[in-house]
Design a protein around this motif. Structure first.
Motif, mmCIF file in Angstrom:
data_model
loop_
_atom_site.group_PDB
_atom_site.id
_atom_site.type_symbol
_atom_site.label_atom_id
_atom_site.label_comp_id
_atom_site.label_asym_id
_atom_site.label_seq_id
_atom_site.Cartn_x
_atom_site.Cartn_y
_atom_site.Cartn_z
ATOM 1 N N VAL A 152 65.537 24.590 20.936
ATOM 2 C CA VAL A 152 64.978 24.541 19.581
ATOM 3 C C VAL A 152 63.901 23.461 19.516
ATOM 4 O O VAL A 152 62.811 23.684 18.983
ATOM 5 N N ARG A 153 64.200 22.274 20.053
ATOM 6 C CA ARG A 153 63.210 21.183 20.052
ATOM 7 C C ARG A 153 61.937 21.583 20.797
ATOM 8 O O ARG A 153 60.828 21.316 20.345
ATOM 9 N N GLU A 154 62.109 22.249 21.931
ATOM 10 C CA GLU A 154 60.949 22.659 22.728
ATOM 11 C C GLU A 154 60.106 23.692 21.986
ATOM 12 O O GLU A 154 58.873 23.619 21.969
ATOM 13 N N LEU A 155 60.748 24.676 21.362
ATOM 14 C CA LEU A 155 59.998 25.681 20.609
ATOM 15 C C LEU A 155 59.318 25.072 19.387
ATOM 16 O O LEU A 155 58.190 25.449 19.053
ATOM 17 N N ARG A 156 59.980 24.145 18.721
ATOM 18 C CA ARG A 156 59.332 23.454 17.600
ATOM 19 C C ARG A 156 58.084 22.725 18.071
ATOM 20 O O ARG A 156 57.057 22.735 17.405
ATOM 21 N N ARG A 157 58.206 22.069 19.230
ATOM 22 C CA ARG A 157 57.059 21.336 19.790
ATOM 23 C C ARG A 157 55.912 22.293 20.101
ATOM 24 O O ARG A 157 54.765 22.038 19.732
ATOM 25 N N ARG A 204 49.899 25.145 15.972
ATOM 26 C CA ARG A 204 49.466 24.924 14.586
ATOM 27 C C ARG A 204 48.442 23.787 14.504
ATOM 28 O O ARG A 204 47.451 23.898 13.778
ATOM 29 N N ASP A 205 48.686 22.707 15.231
ATOM 30 C CA ASP A 205 47.743 21.580 15.225
ATOM 31 C C ASP A 205 46.379 21.978 15.791
ATOM 32 O O ASP A 205 45.338 21.593 15.259
ATOM 33 N N VAL A 206 46.400 22.758 16.861
ATOM 34 C CA VAL A 206 45.137 23.193 17.470
ATOM 35 C C VAL A 206 44.357 24.064 16.485
ATOM 36 O O VAL A 206 43.141 23.904 16.326
ATOM 37 N N ILE A 227 42.263 31.370 11.474
ATOM 38 C CA ILE A 227 42.741 30.425 10.460
ATOM 39 C C ILE A 227 43.577 31.152 9.412
ATOM 40 O O ILE A 227 44.636 30.675 8.998
ATOM 41 N N MET A 228 43.105 32.327 8.988
ATOM 42 C CA MET A 228 43.837 33.086 7.974
ATOM 43 C C MET A 228 45.188 33.574 8.492
ATOM 44 O O MET A 228 46.170 33.598 7.755
ATOM 45 N N HIS A 229 45.261 33.963 9.768
ATOM 46 C CA HIS A 229 46.543 34.384 10.335
ATOM 47 C C HIS A 229 47.558 33.253 10.252
ATOM 48 O O HIS A 229 48.729 33.487 9.971
ATOM 49 N N LEU A 230 47.111 32.049 10.486
ATOM 50 C CA LEU A 230 48.012 30.905 10.413
ATOM 51 C C LEU A 230 48.450 30.658 8.969
ATOM 52 O O LEU A 230 49.618 30.389 8.700
ATOM 53 N N LYS A 231 47.521 30.797 8.036
ATOM 54 C CA LYS A 231 47.846 30.561 6.628
ATOM 55 C C LYS A 231 48.740 31.649 6.063
ATOM 56 O O LYS A 231 49.540 31.403 5.179
ATOM 57 N N LEU A 232 48.602 32.866 6.560
ATOM 58 C CA LEU A 232 49.389 34.004 6.051
ATOM 59 C C LEU A 232 50.531 34.348 6.987
ATOM 60 O O LEU A 232 50.845 35.506 7.200
ATOM 61 N N ASN A 233 51.177 33.335 7.523
ATOM 62 C CA ASN A 233 52.296 33.535 8.435
ATOM 63 C C ASN A 233 53.432 34.226 7.688
ATOM 64 O O ASN A 233 53.972 33.678 6.746
#
Length: 187
Positions: A138-143, A149-151, A77-83
């Motif tokens: 770009v759309r695919e990488l954003r997805r 991130r959602d997971v 969780i912290m890795h995601l927050k400290l991107n």
């Protein structure tokens, strides 16, 4: 300058300006694709680290494994927050942030040089086709980034909700939460 040569010069300039616009768009899309590629790689590394930590935790007794499960979830969780790709994070400050910024700049400059060499020979129409392909990437990488991130956001929600449970039930919940992340089909 005669009228026909003025028209020819204007038409040539318009084509050149149009090609330059397409090239600028291509550069912007390519830079965004490059940034998203790095972000996706970092997000995948977070999940891969969680997978390794989970597999390593299987050798521990339940009490120590319970603590390791909590730690690995918190770390994920912290890795995601400290991107570090996002401004104003702890890692973006100081020498580490400066070194990373230099690496990113060097990488972007090299990518720009390669694109310049590649696209110098392409026509406006070929560049437009390339832009359409890049926009799809770009759309695919954003997805893909949004899915990861959602997971991880769901992992945080479930982790926070599990804090109200007794340790024995929570241990099983923590294992299930981690398994849901590392075995997610969309990642």
């Amino acid at each position: 300058m005669s009228f026909p040569s003025l028209i020819l010069a204007t038409a040539t300039g318009d084509r050149s300006a149009g090609r330059d616009d397409v090239r600028r768009e291509n550069e912007q899309i390519s830079a965004e694709l490059d940034t998203l590629g790095r972000e996706h790689k970092k997000l995948k590394q977070i999940v891969e680290q969680l997978t390794r930590d989970y597999e390593d935790s299987k050798s521990y007794d339940p009490l120590r494994r319970y603590e390791r499960l909590k730690g690995m979830i918190k770390r994920t969780i912290m890795h995601l927050k400290l991107n570090p790709d996002e401004p104003n994070t702890i890692q973006a400050v100081g020498v580490g942030g400066l070194v990373q910024g230099c690496k990113d700049f060097s990488h972007q400059a090299e990518s720009a040089r390669r694109r310049e060499d590649k696209y110098a020979k392409l026509s406006r129409q070929e560049l437009q086709q390339e832009n359409v392909q890049l926009q799809g990437q770009v759309r695919e990488l954003r997805r893909k980034c949004a899915i990861i991130r959602d997971v991880i956001d769901n992992l945080q929600k479930h982790f926070d909700a599990s804090k109200r449970q007794p340790a024995i039930q929570r241990y099983t919940m923590l294992k299930t939460m981690v398994k849901n992340v590392i075995h997610d089909e969309l990642i």
